[in-house]
Design a protein around this motif. Structure first.
Motif, mmCIF file in Angstrom:
data_model
loop_
_atom_site.group_PDB
_atom_site.id
_atom_site.type_symbol
_atom_site.label_atom_id
_atom_site.label_comp_id
_atom_site.label_asym_id
_atom_site.label_seq_id
_atom_site.Cartn_x
_atom_site.Cartn_y
_atom_site.Cartn_z
ATOM 1 N N GLU A 92 0.834 -1.204 0.000
ATOM 2 C CA GLU A 92 0.000 0.000 0.000
ATOM 3 C C GLU A 92 0.862 1.244 0.000
ATOM 4 O OE1 GLU A 92 -3.292 -1.929 3.066
ATOM 5 O OE2 GLU A 92 -3.127 0.235 2.905
ATOM 6 N N THR A 102 0.183 5.794 0.158
ATOM 7 C CA THR A 102 -0.744 6.921 0.222
ATOM 8 C C THR A 102 -0.005 8.160 -0.246
ATOM 9 O OG1 THR A 102 -1.927 5.935 2.086
ATOM 10 C CG2 THR A 102 -2.252 8.288 1.715
ATOM 11 N N GLU A 152 -3.101 14.514 -3.361
ATOM 12 C CA GLU A 152 -3.535 15.036 -4.662
ATOM 13 C C GLU A 152 -2.569 16.132 -5.131
ATOM 14 O OE1 GLU A 152 -7.393 16.752 -4.423
ATOM 15 O OE2 GLU A 152 -7.806 16.500 -6.570
ATOM 16 N N HIS A 188 -8.729 -0.545 -11.000
ATOM 17 C CA HIS A 188 -9.651 0.014 -10.025
ATOM 18 C C HIS A 188 -10.451 -1.120 -9.411
ATOM 19 C CE1 HIS A 188 -8.879 3.839 -12.242
ATOM 20 N NE2 HIS A 188 -8.992 4.323 -11.026
ATOM 21 N N SER A 190 -6.476 6.763 -7.584
ATOM 22 C CA SER A 190 -6.590 5.772 -6.503
ATOM 23 C C SER A 190 -6.987 4.433 -7.116
ATOM 24 C CB SER A 190 -7.642 6.207 -5.480
ATOM 25 O OG SER A 190 -7.231 7.360 -4.792
ATOM 26 N N LYS A 198 -1.657 -0.970 -3.695
ATOM 27 C CA LYS A 198 -2.885 -0.185 -3.580
ATOM 28 C C LYS A 198 -2.526 1.252 -3.235
ATOM 29 C CE LYS A 198 -7.337 0.032 -1.215
ATOM 30 N NZ LYS A 198 -8.206 -0.564 -0.171
ATOM 31 N N SER A 227 -3.644 5.050 -2.506
ATOM 32 C CA SER A 227 -4.744 5.911 -2.069
ATOM 33 C C SER A 227 -4.298 7.353 -2.223
ATOM 34 C CB SER A 227 -5.118 5.623 -0.613
ATOM 35 O OG SER A 227 -5.557 4.293 -0.464
ATOM 36 N N VAL A 228 -5.058 8.123 -2.984
ATOM 37 C CA VAL A 228 -4.777 9.543 -3.159
ATOM 38 C C VAL A 228 -5.729 10.321 -2.263
ATOM 39 C CG1 VAL A 228 -4.646 11.471 -4.787
ATOM 40 C CG2 VAL A 228 -4.057 9.144 -5.533
#
Lengths: 113, 115
Positions: free
Chosen positions: A9, A11, A14, A38, A83, A108, A110-111
């Motif tokens: 993962e 993160t 934006e 997605h 994302s 994975k 995440s934005v």
């Protein structure tokens, strides 16, 4: 056999830049791919590297070093829609004379705003 | 068609039952692959067809799994005596157009749930 490692993962914010690394061990190497997936959808092709160096395509770039068994996917100007899971895959020549894609477990991303 | 089509999109079955999953590849694509994806994992190779023949079936987990592509287009993945461990998303991909034969296009998958 093949062994493909990528972080589980990540993160990122934006508008920022994120680099997703992939290391691999394989015989008969014939290219490295990045796919975007997605949640609940099909993987879609992002990039392909077979020679060392950087391939740029819009906001996405992919780098390959065959001697190090290493690739990264660089995403610039991150958007919320980025994302997704990013799958690193290695194409190699199998004993049957066919080329196969072996995938890593995916990263994975995440934005966040 | 415009993309790779897979049916059914969802299949719920009971342990021990027989299941067929269908893949309709992009027209003109000679190569067809079946992959299986479990939650949180990357796709795992099952079998590869070049035309009508299975060029590599080394990924099929056991003899309960079988796939055919009789006319070199549509393919069916067949699973006998399903087990709970067979629950996964089964992805089909096709490729083979000249110049971009190495790029696979995936279908949305068939989600199989074995109760």
């Amino acid at each position: 056999g093949q062994n493909i490692d990528q972080p589980t993962e990540m993160t990122a914010t934006e508008g920022a830049i994120v680099q997703i690394n992939c290391t691999y061990q394989t015989s008969g190497f014939n290219g490295l791919f990045w796919y975007q997936q997605h949640a609940g959808e099909a993987p879609t092709f992002l990039s392909y590297n077979v020679l060392d160096g950087l391939e740029e395509k819009g906001r996405f770039s992919s780098f390959l070093s065959r001697s190090k068994g290493y690739s990264y996917l660089l995403l610039k100007e991150l958007q919320m829609k980025d994302s997704a899971s990013y799958l690193c895959a290695v194409r190699d020549l199998r004993g049957a004379g066919s080329y196969q894609l072996t995938f890593g477990k995916g990263t994975k991303l995440s934005v966040i705003p | 068609g415009a993309g790779v089509s897979q049916t059914p999109s969802n299949k719920v079955t009971e342990k021990g039952k027989y299941v067929e999953l269908r893949c309709d590849p992009i027209s003109g694509h000679t190569a067809l692959y079946w992959y299986r994806q479990s939650l949180g994992q990357g796709p795992e190779f099952l079998i590869y067809f070049q035309g009508t023949g299975a060029a590599d079936d080394s990924g099929l987990p056991n003899d309960r799994f079988f796939a055919v592509r009789p006319e070199g287009s549509v393919s069916t993945l067949k699973i006998q005596r399903t087990e709970r461990g067979d629950s996964a998303v089964y992805l089909c991909a096709s490729g083979g157009l000249a110049g971009v034969a190495h790029i696979l296009t995936f279908g949305a998958g068939s989600r199989l749930t074995v109760l």
